[in-house]
Design an enzyme around this catalytic site. Structure first.
Site, PDB file in Angstrom:
ATOM      1  N   ASP A 130       1.003  -1.110   0.452  1.00  0.00           N
ATOM      2  CA  ASP A 130       0.019  -0.197   0.470  1.00  0.00           C
ATOM      3  C   ASP A 130       1.065   0.703   0.249  1.00  0.00           C
ATOM      4  O   ASP A 130       2.176   1.083  -0.370  1.00  0.00           O
ATOM      5  CB  ASP A 130      -0.696   0.199   0.752  1.00  0.00           C
ATOM      6  CG  ASP A 130      -2.089   0.572   1.086  1.00  0.00           C
ATOM      7  OD1 ASP A 130      -1.954   1.363  -0.100  1.00  0.00           O
ATOM      8  OD2 ASP A 130      -2.916   0.061   1.609  1.00  0.00           O
ATOM      9  N   ASP A 187     -10.596   3.160  -3.399  1.00  0.00           N
ATOM     10  CA  ASP A 187     -11.271   2.051  -2.996  1.00  0.00           C
ATOM     11  C   ASP A 187     -12.386   2.307  -3.490  1.00  0.00           C
ATOM     12  O   ASP A 187     -13.299   2.925  -3.879  1.00  0.00           O
ATOM     13  CB  ASP A 187     -10.680   2.059  -1.584  1.00  0.00           C
ATOM     14  CG  ASP A 187      -9.482   2.271  -0.651  1.00  0.00           C
ATOM     15  OD1 ASP A 187      -8.602   2.216  -1.517  1.00  0.00           O
ATOM     16  OD2 ASP A 187      -9.896   1.453   0.614  1.00  0.00           O
TER      17      ASP A 187
END
Ligand code: GAL
Length: 385
Positions: A130, A187
């Site tokens: 990430d 997301d």
């Protein structure tokens, strides 16, 4: 690297984040691995069981090593990996290029080689990486290259799943940085709006992925029906089964990894049918990984369009999508795919959702598509005269 084919086609598997976020533990991962086998997902091609954020303690140990949270993973991570491997599956984990993960656990910044060695020692096969808490003086390319180097030198084949949400024009450098997949979007949420927005945002990026480096439009929300424990992702409502079919079809023909995000221990029959449709999976897993091209419906191109993906066996995968809120027609003119009826060529069209051979068409295929629906075909060029 031992496995020359690592990441050749988009990876398929399951990831804990969409449904469970922080609420993960040893039993959940083992039950998920069991369900992957007993439901038929493994036989359908799903392979990776991936633990996302929130698996570690908030502090490293005195030697700077990451430590699995003993309440969530009382037997450690190697035991979890061994269990997943015993089912014939592969095991994935998560870290971050910054000082902390997005949920505030330790990230791998300046611990890249140490953490890669830790993951290898546990038997990890896949690392999602990430981009939160990245020091502002560092560029993402350097940090993704650094972890990629660490993984390539850790003594184990670990698929590298970069997740910087499409920042810093990631599509331009990520393949040379060595990631097998790269997140190109923010997301996903369990809503039709989110599915539509993410898919449309990547239509002009299909040329940046190919074998060994895949554009990841984010994990699937198929079958969640509002079942996340996280309000942002979606606790209520979710989507209809038809919308989930369209979502799956878009991700498949756009060559995105197929990482399931629902609770696979309790899937409905409709969810199973969607996730395990062999005709749609075959489109996604074609070894040439050619990006689809886009053909808009002439009178309604914003909402209605076709994506056409040339397949390695000479057939065409064709998806016709209606992202609009009304029933609409899609008339796919074969000339727009370079197929002229004057040359005596037609297309034999097999419908990938009904599994029916609809026969041979020349010049065009015109179909009515339900709102938020799609038609998916495998089309074979045939001589008609
Ligand atoms: C986000 C990422 C999500 C999930 C989450 C964990 O940055 O895009 O997929 O991994 O972090 O905190």
């Amino acid at each position: 690297m031992q496995n020359k084919y690592l990441g050749m086609t988009p990876p398929m598997g399951w990831n804990s984040w969409n449904t469970f976020t922080w609420n993960i533990n040893d039993a959940l991962i083992r039950e998920t691995a069991d369900a992957m086998v007993s439901s038929g997902l493994k036989d359908a091609g799903y392979e990776y069981v991936v633990i996302d954020d929130c698996w570690s303690l908030k502090q490293r140990d005195e030697n700077g090593n990451l430590v699995p949270d003993p309440e969530k993973f009382p037997h450690g991570m190697k035991a979890v990996a061994d269990y997943v491997h015993s089912k014939g599956l592969k095991f994935g984990m998560y870290s971050c290029d910054g000082t902390h993960t997005c949920a505030g656990y330790p990230g791998s910044f300046e611990h890249e080689f140490q953490d890669a060695a830790t993951f290898a020692s546990w038997g990890v096969d896949y690392l999602k990486y990430d981009n939160c808490y990245k020091p502002s003086h560092m560029d993402g390319e350097t940090l993704y290259r650094r972890m990629s180097l660490a993984l390539r030198n850790c003594g184990r084949d670990i698929m590298f799943s970069a997740c910087n949400w499409g920042h810093e024009d990631v599509h331009n450098w990520i393949q040379s940085a060595g990631a097998q997949l790269f997140r190109s979007t923010g997301d996903i949420q369990d809503s039709w709006e989110s599915i539509k927005t993410l898919a449309l945002s990547q239509l002009d990026k299909t040329q940046f992925s190919g074998p060994f480096c895949h554009n990841d439009i984010d994990m699937l929300v198929v079958g969640m029906h509002g079942g996340s424990n996280n309000e942002f992702i979606g606790k209520i409502g979710g989507c209809t089964d038809e919308e989930y079919r369209t979502h799956f079809s878009l991700w498949a023909i756009m060559n995105s990894p197929l990482m399931i995000g629902c609770d696979i221990r309790s899937m409905s029959d409709a969810t199973k049918e969607t996730l395990m449709n062999p005709d749609i999976i075959a489109i996604n897993q074609d070894i040439e990984c050619r990006g689809p091209y886009h053909i808009g419906q002439w009178n309604n191109p914003e909402a209605v369009f076709a994506l056409v993906k040339p397949m390695s066996d000479g057939t065409l995968a064709i998806g016709m999508f209606n992202l609009g809120d009304k029933r609409n027609e899609m008339s796919l003119q074969f000339w727009d795919m370079g197929i002229s009826s004057a040359a005596g060529i037609g297309l034999e069209m097999v419908n990938c959702w009904t599994h029916e051979n609809e026969g041979v068409f020349t010049e065009r295929y015109a179909g009515q598509i339900e709102p938020h629906g799609c038609l998916m075909f495998r089309a074979k060029p045939v001589k008609v005269r």
